[in-house]
Write a protein that holds these residues in place. Structure first.
Motif, short mmCIF file in Angstrom:
data_model
loop_
_atom_site.label_atom_id
_atom_site.label_comp_id
_atom_site.label_asym_id
_atom_site.label_seq_id
_atom_site.Cartn_x
_atom_site.Cartn_y
_atom_site.Cartn_z
N PRO A 1 -62.00 45.45 30.24
CA PRO A 1 -62.75 46.42 29.95
C PRO A 1 -63.41 47.28 29.90
O PRO A 1 -63.84 48.37 29.33
CB PRO A 1 -64.23 45.03 29.77
CG PRO A 1 -63.96 44.67 31.25
CD PRO A 1 -63.04 44.55 31.48
N SER A 2 -62.68 47.76 31.20
CA SER A 2 -62.99 49.33 31.53
C SER A 2 -61.56 49.07 32.67
O SER A 2 -60.94 48.83 32.64
CB SER A 2 -64.63 49.77 32.00
OG SER A 2 -64.42 48.71 33.50
N ALA A 3 -61.33 50.97 32.56
CA ALA A 3 -60.03 51.21 33.98
C ALA A 3 -60.76 50.47 34.99
O ALA A 3 -59.70 50.91 35.81
CB ALA A 3 -59.92 52.40 33.72
N ILE A 4 -62.11 50.48 35.28
CA ILE A 4 -61.77 49.87 37.36
C ILE A 4 -62.70 48.26 36.96
O ILE A 4 -62.71 47.97 37.72
CB ILE A 4 -63.11 50.67 37.45
CG1 ILE A 4 -64.71 50.59 36.63
CG2 ILE A 4 -62.65 51.92 37.87
CD1 ILE A 4 -65.49 51.17 37.55
N VAL A 5 -62.74 47.61 35.37
CA VAL A 5 -62.70 46.54 35.95
C VAL A 5 -61.78 45.42 34.99
O VAL A 5 -61.15 46.10 34.26
CB VAL A 5 -63.92 46.24 35.15
CG1 VAL A 5 -64.40 44.31 35.16
CG2 VAL A 5 -65.46 46.76 35.79
N LYS A 6 -61.10 44.54 36.00
CA LYS A 6 -60.46 43.69 34.87
C LYS A 6 -60.09 41.71 35.84
O LYS A 6 -60.62 41.36 36.99
CB LYS A 6 -58.92 43.85 35.66
CG LYS A 6 -57.65 43.25 35.39
CD LYS A 6 -56.72 43.83 35.85
CE LYS A 6 -55.16 42.72 35.52
NZ LYS A 6 -53.88 43.48 35.74
N LEU A 7 -60.34 41.44 34.76
CA LEU A 7 -60.46 40.11 34.73
C LEU A 7 -59.55 39.19 34.51
O LEU A 7 -58.53 39.54 33.44
CB LEU A 7 -61.58 39.67 34.03
CG LEU A 7 -62.87 40.03 33.76
CD1 LEU A 7 -63.73 39.76 32.61
CD2 LEU A 7 -63.98 39.96 35.07
N THR A 8 -59.01 38.27 35.10
CA THR A 8 -57.53 38.08 35.37
C THR A 8 -57.57 35.91 35.75
O THR A 8 -57.67 35.48 36.31
CB THR A 8 -56.24 37.50 36.37
OG1 THR A 8 -56.92 39.77 36.02
CG2 THR A 8 -55.28 37.61 35.95
N LEU A 9 -57.50 35.37 34.44
CA LEU A 9 -56.49 33.71 34.21
C LEU A 9 -55.53 33.27 34.60
O LEU A 9 -54.75 34.05 33.94
CB LEU A 9 -57.82 32.75 33.56
CG LEU A 9 -57.21 30.97 33.96
CD1 LEU A 9 -58.37 31.06 35.29
CD2 LEU A 9 -58.27 31.15 32.57
N GLU A 10 -54.84 32.96 35.81
CA GLU A 10 -53.85 31.97 35.40
C GLU A 10 -53.54 30.97 35.76
O GLU A 10 -54.60 30.06 36.76
CB GLU A 10 -52.52 32.93 37.00
CG GLU A 10 -52.43 34.50 36.35
CD GLU A 10 -51.03 34.51 35.58
OE1 GLU A 10 -50.12 33.44 35.28
OE2 GLU A 10 -51.29 35.48 35.44
N GLU A 11 -52.83 29.69 35.03
CA GLU A 11 -53.00 28.57 35.06
C GLU A 11 -51.45 28.12 34.46
O GLU A 11 -50.86 28.90 34.81
CB GLU A 11 -53.97 27.67 34.46
CG GLU A 11 -55.65 28.40 33.29
CD GLU A 11 -56.04 27.23 33.19
OE1 GLU A 11 -56.84 27.12 32.97
OE2 GLU A 11 -55.62 27.84 31.52
N LYS A 12 -51.64 26.95 35.62
CA LYS A 12 -49.77 26.00 36.23
C LYS A 12 -50.04 24.59 35.85
O LYS A 12 -50.99 23.94 36.64
CB LYS A 12 -48.83 26.33 36.80
CG LYS A 12 -48.57 27.84 36.71
CD LYS A 12 -47.68 28.07 37.65
CE LYS A 12 -46.89 29.62 37.93
NZ LYS A 12 -46.45 30.30 38.62
N THR A 13 -49.82 24.07 35.40
CA THR A 13 -49.77 22.17 35.87
C THR A 13 -48.42 21.96 35.73
O THR A 13 -47.76 22.33 35.56
CB THR A 13 -50.40 21.57 34.20
OG1 THR A 13 -49.86 21.95 33.20
CG2 THR A 13 -51.65 22.19 33.69
N CYS A 14 -48.31 20.57 36.43
CA CYS A 14 -46.98 19.50 36.95
C CYS A 14 -47.56 18.44 37.16
O CYS A 14 -48.80 18.30 36.74
CB CYS A 14 -46.72 20.78 38.24
SG CYS A 14 -47.96 20.16 39.39
N ASP A 15 -46.25 17.61 36.77
CA ASP A 15 -46.82 16.31 36.40
C ASP A 15 -45.41 15.44 37.23
O ASP A 15 -45.49 14.44 37.44
CB ASP A 15 -46.44 15.80 35.38
CG ASP A 15 -44.62 16.02 34.73
OD1 ASP A 15 -44.18 16.13 35.55
OD2 ASP A 15 -44.93 15.82 33.07
N THR A 16 -45.88 16.02 38.57
CA THR A 16 -44.40 14.99 39.84
C THR A 16 -46.12 15.07 40.76
O THR A 16 -46.76 15.93 40.98
CB THR A 16 -43.49 15.41 39.71
OG1 THR A 16 -43.24 16.66 40.27
CG2 THR A 16 -42.56 15.30 39.13
N ASP A 17 -45.79 13.98 41.74
CA ASP A 17 -46.32 14.12 43.21
C ASP A 17 -46.10 14.98 44.12
O ASP A 17 -45.06 16.14 44.30
CB ASP A 17 -45.69 13.01 44.09
CG ASP A 17 -46.03 11.60 43.48
OD1 ASP A 17 -47.24 11.53 42.69
OD2 ASP A 17 -45.97 10.58 43.79
#
Length: 165
Positions: free
Chosen positions: A91-107
């Protein structure tokens, strides 16, 4: 024993065996790493996923607002598989919001540490204004260079008071 009775006997035994396999012998449940905390303090523990949770997942939410940098890591059992998802909002040069998501399906497949790298500037420019009690106009707007996969400008208005009282 007649042929008809023998066929019935075999069918009933087969049905009983199927019921035994389906209802009595439990299915192998997925095991995932689980933790909730910061990147530095998230201590992994092994959990068995309950019910319909058939996917392991990891997420990293990061908030940067100079000089503050806060991150939250969540690992555990998820109810559905989603592809790798990355959301970034500046939203500005000094504010950053990040969301990273990963899924997998083995033990125990969610053991990796999710990293957020600093992306290079791209060709998109958006106007930005964070204003408390003032209107955003051509004098208060600043031009903001977008980075990496940021490919849209977003207009958000918050009405009211954001303070706690």
């Amino acid at each position: 024993m007649g042929t008809q009775k023998m066929a019935t006997y075999i069918a009933v035994r087969g049905l009983l065996l199927l019921c035994l396999l389906v209802f009595i012998i439990p299915a192998k449940a997925l095991k995932c790493h689980s933790c909730l905390g910061t990147l530095k303090e998230c201590k992994l523990k092994e959990v068995t996923c309950p019910g319909r949770n058939d996917t392991c997942g990891s997420s990293l939410m990061m908030v940067k607002s100079f000089p503050i940098k806060d991150d939250t890591v969540t690992k555990g059992c998820f109810s559905s598989k989603i592809p790798h998802r990355s959301i970034s909002l500046s939203p500005s040069a000094i504010v950053k919001l990040t969301l990273e998501e990963k899924t997998c399906d083995t033990d125990l497949c969610n053991n990796e540490t999710i990293q957020v790298s600093e992306a290079k500037e791209n060709d998109l420019n958006c106007y930005s204004c964070i204003s408390s009690g003032k209107d955003c106009n051509s004098e208060t707007m600043s031009n903001l260079k977008c980075r990496g996969k940021q490919d849209k400008c977003l207009d958000i208005w918050v009405l009211g008071n954001l303070s706690k009282h």
